[in-house]
Design a protein around this motif. Structure first.
Motif, PDB file in Angstrom:
ATOM      1  N   PRO B 108       0.828  -1.213   0.000  1.00 28.31           N
ATOM      2  CA  PRO B 108       0.000   0.000   0.000  1.00 28.31           C
ATOM      3  C   PRO B 108       0.863   1.265   0.000  1.00 28.31           C
ATOM      4  O   PRO B 108       1.944   1.279   0.597  1.00 28.31           O
ATOM      5  N   LYS B 109       0.350   2.292  -0.676  1.00 29.06           N
ATOM      6  CA  LYS B 109       1.126   3.511  -0.904  1.00 29.06           C
ATOM      7  C   LYS B 109       1.598   4.167   0.396  1.00 29.06           C
ATOM      8  O   LYS B 109       2.691   4.725   0.444  1.00 29.06           O
ATOM      9  N   LYS B 110       0.773   4.063   1.441  1.00 30.40           N
ATOM     10  CA  LYS B 110       1.136   4.770   2.680  1.00 30.40           C
ATOM     11  C   LYS B 110       2.386   4.189   3.341  1.00 30.40           C
ATOM     12  O   LYS B 110       3.004   4.838   4.179  1.00 30.40           O
ATOM     13  N   GLU B 111       2.746   2.985   2.945  1.00 22.97           N
ATOM     14  CA  GLU B 111       3.949   2.379   3.542  1.00 22.97           C
ATOM     15  C   GLU B 111       5.219   2.695   2.755  1.00 22.97           C
ATOM     16  O   GLU B 111       6.311   2.293   3.147  1.00 22.97           O
ATOM     17  N   TRP B 112       5.046   3.428   1.636  1.00 28.27           N
ATOM     18  CA  TRP B 112       6.193   3.654   0.767  1.00 28.27           C
ATOM     19  C   TRP B 112       7.237   4.587   1.385  1.00 28.27           C
ATOM     20  O   TRP B 112       8.428   4.418   1.164  1.00 28.27           O
ATOM     21  N   THR B 113       6.756   5.575   2.158  1.00 32.34           N
ATOM     22  CA  THR B 113       7.662   6.625   2.636  1.00 32.34           C
ATOM     23  C   THR B 113       8.839   6.046   3.417  1.00 32.34           C
ATOM     24  O   THR B 113       9.988   6.425   3.179  1.00 32.34           O
ATOM     25  N   ASP B 114       8.545   5.111   4.348  1.00 32.74           N
ATOM     26  CA  ASP B 114       9.613   4.530   5.168  1.00 32.74           C
ATOM     27  C   ASP B 114      10.638   3.818   4.299  1.00 32.74           C
ATOM     28  O   ASP B 114      11.847   3.927   4.526  1.00 32.74           O
ATOM     29  N   SER B 115      10.130   3.091   3.287  1.00 32.10           N
ATOM     30  CA  SER B 115      11.046   2.352   2.416  1.00 32.10           C
ATOM     31  C   SER B 115      11.907   3.302   1.599  1.00 32.10           C
ATOM     32  O   SER B 115      13.097   3.060   1.415  1.00 32.10           O
ATOM     33  N   PHE B 116      11.277   4.398   1.124  1.00 31.80           N
ATOM     34  CA  PHE B 116      12.059   5.388   0.376  1.00 31.80           C
ATOM     35  C   PHE B 116      13.179   5.932   1.252  1.00 31.80           C
ATOM     36  O   PHE B 116      14.331   6.029   0.817  1.00 31.80           O
ATOM     37  N   THR B 117      12.835   6.249   2.515  1.00 28.99           N
ATOM     38  CA  THR B 117      13.846   6.797   3.424  1.00 28.99           C
ATOM     39  C   THR B 117      14.972   5.790   3.611  1.00 28.99           C
ATOM     40  O   THR B 117      16.150   6.143   3.560  1.00 28.99           O
ATOM     41  N   ARG B 118      14.582   4.528   3.815  1.00 24.89           N
ATOM     42  CA  ARG B 118      15.598   3.495   4.041  1.00 24.89           C
ATOM     43  C   ARG B 118      16.530   3.370   2.835  1.00 24.89           C
ATOM     44  O   ARG B 118      17.753   3.350   2.984  1.00 24.89           O
ATOM     45  N   VAL B 119      15.926   3.308   1.645  1.00 22.29           N
ATOM     46  CA  VAL B 119      16.739   3.132   0.433  1.00 22.29           C
ATOM     47  C   VAL B 119      17.629   4.352   0.188  1.00 22.29           C
ATOM     48  O   VAL B 119      18.820   4.213  -0.102  1.00 22.29           O
ATOM     49  N   ARG B 149      15.534  -1.193  -5.341  1.00 21.10           N
ATOM     50  CA  ARG B 149      14.199  -1.511  -5.844  1.00 21.10           C
ATOM     51  C   ARG B 149      13.657  -2.767  -5.164  1.00 21.10           C
ATOM     52  O   ARG B 149      12.494  -2.829  -4.783  1.00 21.10           O
ATOM     53  N   ALA B 150      14.535  -3.753  -4.975  1.00 20.61           N
ATOM     54  CA  ALA B 150      14.103  -4.969  -4.290  1.00 20.61           C
ATOM     55  C   ALA B 150      13.754  -4.660  -2.831  1.00 20.61           C
ATOM     56  O   ALA B 150      12.791  -5.200  -2.287  1.00 20.61           O
ATOM     57  N   LEU B 151      14.510  -3.736  -2.212  1.00 18.51           N
ATOM     58  CA  LEU B 151      14.243  -3.394  -0.816  1.00 18.51           C
ATOM     59  C   LEU B 151      12.908  -2.671  -0.649  1.00 18.51           C
ATOM     60  O   LEU B 151      12.304  -2.706   0.426  1.00 18.51           O
ATOM     61  N   MET B 152      12.466  -2.007  -1.708  1.00 17.87           N
ATOM     62  CA  MET B 152      11.185  -1.292  -1.649  1.00 17.87           C
ATOM     63  C   MET B 152      10.028  -2.262  -1.409  1.00 17.87           C
ATOM     64  O   MET B 152       8.963  -1.855  -0.969  1.00 17.87           O
ATOM     65  N   GLY B 153      10.228  -3.520  -1.731  1.00 17.00           N
ATOM     66  CA  GLY B 153       9.184  -4.522  -1.475  1.00 17.00           C
ATOM     67  C   GLY B 153       9.178  -4.981  -0.013  1.00 17.00           C
ATOM     68  O   GLY B 153       8.427  -5.868   0.342  1.00 17.00           O
ATOM     69  N   ASP B 154       9.996  -4.363   0.824  1.00 19.60           N
ATOM     70  CA  ASP B 154      10.150  -4.700   2.236  1.00 19.60           C
ATOM     71  C   ASP B 154      10.352  -6.205   2.439  1.00 19.60           C
ATOM     72  O   ASP B 154       9.555  -6.869   3.110  1.00 19.60           O
ATOM     73  N   PRO B 155      11.419  -6.742   1.842  1.00 17.68           N
ATOM     74  CA  PRO B 155      11.585  -8.191   1.899  1.00 17.68           C
ATOM     75  C   PRO B 155      12.044  -8.695   3.265  1.00 17.68           C
ATOM     76  O   PRO B 155      12.772  -7.992   3.975  1.00 17.68           O
ATOM     77  N   LYS B 156      11.593  -9.902   3.600  1.00 14.93           N
ATOM     78  CA  LYS B 156      12.146 -10.605   4.759  1.00 14.93           C
ATOM     79  C   LYS B 156      13.354 -11.391   4.254  1.00 14.93           C
ATOM     80  O   LYS B 156      14.331 -11.555   4.955  1.00 14.93           O
ATOM     81  N   LEU B 157      13.202 -11.905   3.014  1.00 13.55           N
ATOM     82  CA  LEU B 157      14.289 -12.639   2.382  1.00 13.55           C
ATOM     83  C   LEU B 157      14.618 -11.963   1.053  1.00 13.55           C
ATOM     84  O   LEU B 157      13.786 -11.925   0.139  1.00 13.55           O
ATOM     85  N   LEU B 158      15.805 -11.386   0.998  1.00 12.59           N
ATOM     86  CA  LEU B 158      16.232 -10.699  -0.217  1.00 12.59           C
ATOM     87  C   LEU B 158      17.187 -11.617  -0.972  1.00 12.59           C
ATOM     88  O   LEU B 158      18.183 -12.072  -0.413  1.00 12.59           O
TER      89      LEU B 158
END
Lengths: 333, 237
Positions: B108-119, B149-158
């Motif tokens: 969901p879009k609302k969870e994107w911000t944290d991932s963007f910050t992390r990346v 880009r792969a991290l944006m999917g918030d993976p448990k296993l990358l």
């Protein structure tokens, strides 16, 4: 932020101005022949824009678009002739049925790629033409369907060239805006990603095949609507209008306009409709010259314009505009 | 255990590419799959990512057995198994930011911000170039984008397939540093790599593959110290 506040932003105003000009132009046209060409431009633009979604944006080259155009035209005409239903319902039915046929064909066909997909869609186009030609009890075969009723709104039938032009332009505008919104949506981004790299798109979790089939069905649906517009404008249709050659023409419009560019598709559809008409005076040399022009235009697309003096001048101009804009925004954007 | 694979078999048509492979991947580990060309490393990764169907075997992910028929990439991405494919494969004509958005496709879009910050924290270079077409980035930057880009999917296993491919030794070192950093942040990494020495140096554990079979496994240090393994299977001296 400052940019949002600007009322006279050229990017916002320009489409509105263009739309206004588009609606004002028919008032100045009195020649019936010119009006007729303009109606065809609108219909072909719908076809080019819709094919652009699947072939230009998503990269799945289809050479069977005329088949959906035909399915739409025949659906709409048959419903109007058999049940006497009003045109908007026939238009919707044409769109829905064409989209369903697109779904049916696209589901297996889009498992193929490149040349295989092209051949498959060519075959499908031929199949539809043969069905229209030989299913005489329904389609009246080579005789075609005649006396298709004109569209009526509030009891008034549309009959003048100008009224038809307004109707087809409105349909084009609706289709164009819908496709533009699709392009800027998440779905549109997925389609572009699929075109760029299918494997990468798949690893992102995009259901590549489903997205392709959806785009194919949407494109087929809009082509069907264009077919409905044609049927109720010409008042007569026959299977020869929907042959594979015409699919090639639609694809040339997409390629010439730039794969993925909707304004490009409209411009190319206009060009490729107007040129053969403008060359009519050349009589038997017409198609020869048209063919040569098409080749030159396609070759012209491949010239690296940026390296020519013209391209460099344009780049300088763009650079100047950009610098002017940045200084206007005080460097923050 | 985050991922447990038992007796996995994968075929390309009639070609048996993966033979009864079993492996374990623990939470917050870097597990390296190494081997020479054609050993089946990438095929194994693609099978686990749902890009190639497995014919038989058992895959248990976070104590849930995944049915092989249902191992489709979109479902696996939603579960947190994300792969960055070999050769970077960024979308060249999308901007850096749009490439990253594609990675967050299933969320969901609302969870994107944290991932963007992390990346962007991990790869400040990408933040600088967010509006640039991905195709115009350098090789190293593209690799960062592929991982980001792969991290944006918030993976448990990358799962990373050959992240050092085509990079200079300096950049390779940088990429492996970043991989460790990602692991330290809590993401488990399954790494396929030709550069065995570099991979084993950062890996907690490793598996050596040869023609579709696991021929050796152990901790990164053990495998690295075994000159026999390095010489026989990896062609290093």
């Amino acid at each position: 932020m400052q940019r949002n506040k600007r009322f006279f932003d050229l990017k916002r105003i320009l489409p509105l101005l263009l739309a206004a000009a588009m609606y004002a132009a028919p008032l100045a046209i009195t020649n019936q022949y010119v009006l007729r060409v303009c109606v065809y431009v609108s219909i072909y633009s719908i076809l080019a824009c819709s094919l652009n979604l699947i072939s230009g944006v998503c990269g799945q080259v289809s050479m069977g678009h005329a088949a959906f155009y035909g399915v739409g035209a025949y659906t709409s005409a048959l419903i109007a002739l058999s049940f006497g239903l009003p045109w908007p319902i026939c238009l919707l039915a044409a769109g829905v049925l064409s989209a369903l046929v697109g779904l049916l064909i696209g589901t297996p066909a889009l498992r193929l790629q490149g040349g295989y997909l092209v051949i498959c869609t060519v075959g499908f186009n031929e199949l539809v033409r043969l069905i229209l030609l030989n299913w005489v009890s329904v389609t009246r075969g080579p005789m075609g369907l005649t006396n298709i009723p004109r569209p009526r709104f509030f009891g008034v039938a549309i009959h003048s060239g100008r009224q038809y032009l307004y109707l087809s332009m409105t349909l084009l505008l609706i289709v164009y805006i819908t496709l533009r919104n699709i392009l800027h949506s998440r779905f549109g981004r997925n389609l572009r990603a699929i075109k760029e790299d299918e494997t990468a798109a798949e690893t992102m979790g995009i259901r590549v095949h489903r997205e392709k089939v959806t785009a194919f069905a949407i494109a087929a649906g809009f082509a069907g609507m264009a077919g409905s517009m044609l049927a109720h404008y010409m008042l007569y249709i026959n299977p020869n209008l929907f042959i594979g050659d015409f699919s090639t023409t639609i694809l040339s419009m997409v390629v010439l306009g730039g794969m993925g560019s909707m304004p490009g598709s409209v411009a190319a559809a206009t060009l490729l409709t107007v040129i053969p008409e403008a060359l009519r005076e050349l009589d038997r040399y017409r198609m020869l010259i048209y063919g040569l022009m098409l080749i030159c235009m396609m070759l012209g697309k491949n010239i690296p314009w940026d390296t020519t003096p013209l391209g460099r001048a344009a780049a300088r101009l763009r650079g100047r505009v950009k610098i002017a804009r940045e200084s206007e925004h005080g460097g923050k954007d | 255990m985050l991922l447990k694979v038992e007796g996995l078999n994968t075929f390309y048509g009639n070609l048996h590419a993966i033979w009864d492979i079993s492996l374990d991947v623990g939470e917050k580990e870097i597990v390296a799959l190494i081997g020479s060309n054609g050993a089946g490393k990438s095929t194994l990764l693609k099978t686990l990512a749902g890009c190639i169907p497995a014919r038989s075997g058992r895959v248990v992910y976070r104590d849930e057995e995944l049915r092989l028929r249902h191992m489709r990439s979109d479902r696996l991405v939603k579960k947190g198994i994300v792969m960055a494919p070999e050769g970077r494969r960024v979308f060249p004509r999308l901007t850096v930011e749009n490439n990253l958005k594609m990675g967050a496709y299933t969320r969901p879009k609302k969870e994107w911000t944290d991932s963007f910050t992390r990346v962007y924290d991990l790869f400040p270079r990408l933040a600088e170039r967010r509006g640039q077409m991905a195709g115009t980035l350098s090789g190293g930057e593209q690799q960062m984008l592929a991982i980001g880009r792969a991290l944006m999917g918030d993976p448990k296993l990358l799962m990373l397939d050959e992240p050092s491919l085509g990079l200079s030794p300096l950049l390779t070192e940088k990429i492996f540093e970043l991989i460790q950093q990602i692991r330290d942040q809590g993401t488990t990494i399954l790494l396929v790599e030709q550069n065995a020495v570099a991979a084993l140096a950062v890996a907690n554990r490793g598996y050596v593959l040869k023609v579709g079979h696991v021929v050796q496994s152990g901790t990164g240090r053990e495998l690295l110290s075994s000159t026999e393994i390095l010489r026989s299977y990896l062609g290093t001296q």
